[in-house]
Design an enzyme around this catalytic site. Structure first.
Site, mmCIF file in Angstrom:
data_model
loop_
_atom_site.group_PDB
_atom_site.id
_atom_site.type_symbol
_atom_site.label_atom_id
_atom_site.label_comp_id
_atom_site.label_asym_id
_atom_site.label_seq_id
_atom_site.Cartn_x
_atom_site.Cartn_y
_atom_site.Cartn_z
ATOM 1 N N ASP A 181 0.873 -1.167 0.000
ATOM 2 C CA ASP A 181 0.000 0.000 0.000
ATOM 3 C C ASP A 181 0.925 1.236 0.000
ATOM 4 O O ASP A 181 2.133 1.112 0.244
ATOM 5 C CB ASP A 181 -0.861 -0.063 1.272
ATOM 6 C CG ASP A 181 -1.629 1.204 1.516
ATOM 7 O OD1 ASP A 181 -2.417 1.577 0.646
ATOM 8 O OD2 ASP A 181 -1.412 1.837 2.572
ATOM 9 N N ASP A 189 -0.118 5.217 0.933
ATOM 10 C CA ASP A 189 -0.353 6.212 1.990
ATOM 11 C C ASP A 189 -0.453 5.540 3.358
ATOM 12 O O ASP A 189 -1.236 4.609 3.546
ATOM 13 C CB ASP A 189 -1.668 6.967 1.742
ATOM 14 C CG ASP A 189 -1.593 7.886 0.533
ATOM 15 O OD1 ASP A 189 -0.501 8.367 0.219
ATOM 16 O OD2 ASP A 189 -2.645 8.136 -0.070
ATOM 17 N N ASP A 247 -1.550 -0.526 5.882
ATOM 18 C CA ASP A 247 -1.677 0.094 7.202
ATOM 19 C C ASP A 247 -3.101 0.168 7.727
ATOM 20 O O ASP A 247 -3.291 0.560 8.885
ATOM 21 C CB ASP A 247 -1.126 1.532 7.160
ATOM 22 C CG ASP A 247 -2.012 2.442 6.334
ATOM 23 O OD1 ASP A 247 -2.233 2.137 5.143
ATOM 24 O OD2 ASP A 247 -2.507 3.448 6.880
HETATM 25 O O1 PGA Z 1 -5.415 7.853 -1.062
HETATM 26 C C1 PGA Z 1 -6.013 7.239 -0.140
HETATM 27 O O2 PGA Z 1 -7.065 7.631 0.407
HETATM 28 C C2 PGA Z 1 -5.437 5.946 0.363
HETATM 29 O O3 PGA Z 1 -4.249 5.592 -0.272
HETATM 30 P P1 PGA Z 1 -3.616 4.169 0.104
HETATM 31 O O4 PGA Z 1 -4.518 3.140 -0.522
HETATM 32 O O5 PGA Z 1 -2.253 4.244 -0.534
HETATM 33 O O6 PGA Z 1 -3.559 4.081 1.585
HETATM 34 MG MG MG Z 2 -2.866 3.172 3.367
#
Ligand code: PGA
Ligand code: MG
EC number: 3.1.3.18
Length: 221
Positions: A7, A9, A166
């Site tokens: 992942d 963020d 996360d």
């Molecule tokens: O952009 C988002 O809301 C989440 O991004 P992610 O899937 O990388 O955690």
């Molecule tokens: Mg994330």
């Protein structure tokens, strides 16, 4: 074949400060009060369109689709530049280099839209590690639908994969995809760790290479 999919963020990068800043620039341009950092952080997980919808609700702007499209375009205009306030979590690059040296094939599955995903990966020198990428707008489906994670896993190999993320969204995605999940505990999770299905948990990136080595040793045994 050791396939590890990440992942973005809250896992590889701490992007909440830039997302918060972009949201507040939109609100400021509309003459509205700022939202707090904690609010913005809690809105991350389902992609930019969903984040903007939550910002609108929190600011009493309702759910109008046309307004949402207008404000989302503004938001992306503020967010898509170089990630000025975003940082890598400690130890990420060393861990990816060690995983590469261990023979892992790596990919990315994020809900962040393609354009800012590409900019962030390049900005932090992570693009060279990611052999396949699915962003929030790559497929019609996005996480927690398992389709983007399957898409990346298939692009990398047919072997067993491990997903590293996360959040609640990542745990659900991995479970629905039937792919084991390793959770980074210092990201944007809101639920107690025990309540989220996971095969492994780690609080520092230094620890991930050993977890991956043990995981695939067990998977083979
Ligand atoms: O952009 C988002 O809301 C989440 O991004 P992610 O899937 O990388 O955690
Ligand atoms: Mg994330």
């Amino acid at each position: 074949m050791k396939v590890v999919i990440f992942d973005l963020d809250g896992t590889l990068i701490d992007s909440a400060p830039d997302l918060h800043r972009a949201a507040n620039l939109v609100l400021q341009s509309e003459g509205l009060p700022a939202i707090s950092f904690e609010q913005a952080r809690s809105f991350i997980g389902h992609g930019a369109a969903d984040l903007m919808r939550k910002v609108m609700r929190a600011s009493g702007l309702g759910d109008d689709a046309g307004e949402h499209a207008r404000l989302l375009a503004k938001f992306m205009g503020h967010y898509e530049g170089e990630p000025g306030l975003t940082t890598l979590y400690p130890g990420v690059v060393d861990a990816l280099a060690r995983l590469e040296a261990m023979g892992c094939t790596m990919g990315l599955c994020t809900n962040k839209p393609e354009q800012p995903t590409r900019i962030a990966l390049r900005h932090f020198g992570l693009d060279r590690y990611m052999q396949a990428v699915a962003s929030g707008d790559t497929l019609p489906q996005r996480k927690p639908d398992p389709a983007p994670l399957h898409h990346v896993a298939r692009a990398l190999a047919d072997g067993t994969a491990l997903y590293v993320g996360d959040s609640e969204v990542d745990a659900e995605t991995a479970e629905r995809a039937g792919i084991p999940f390793a959770i980074y505990t210092e990201g944007y999770r809101k639920t107690p760790l025990e309540a989220l299905p996971h095969a492994h948990a780690f609080d520092h990136w230094d620890r991930l290479p050993d977890i991956v080595a043990a995981h695939f040793a067990d998977a083979v045994a």
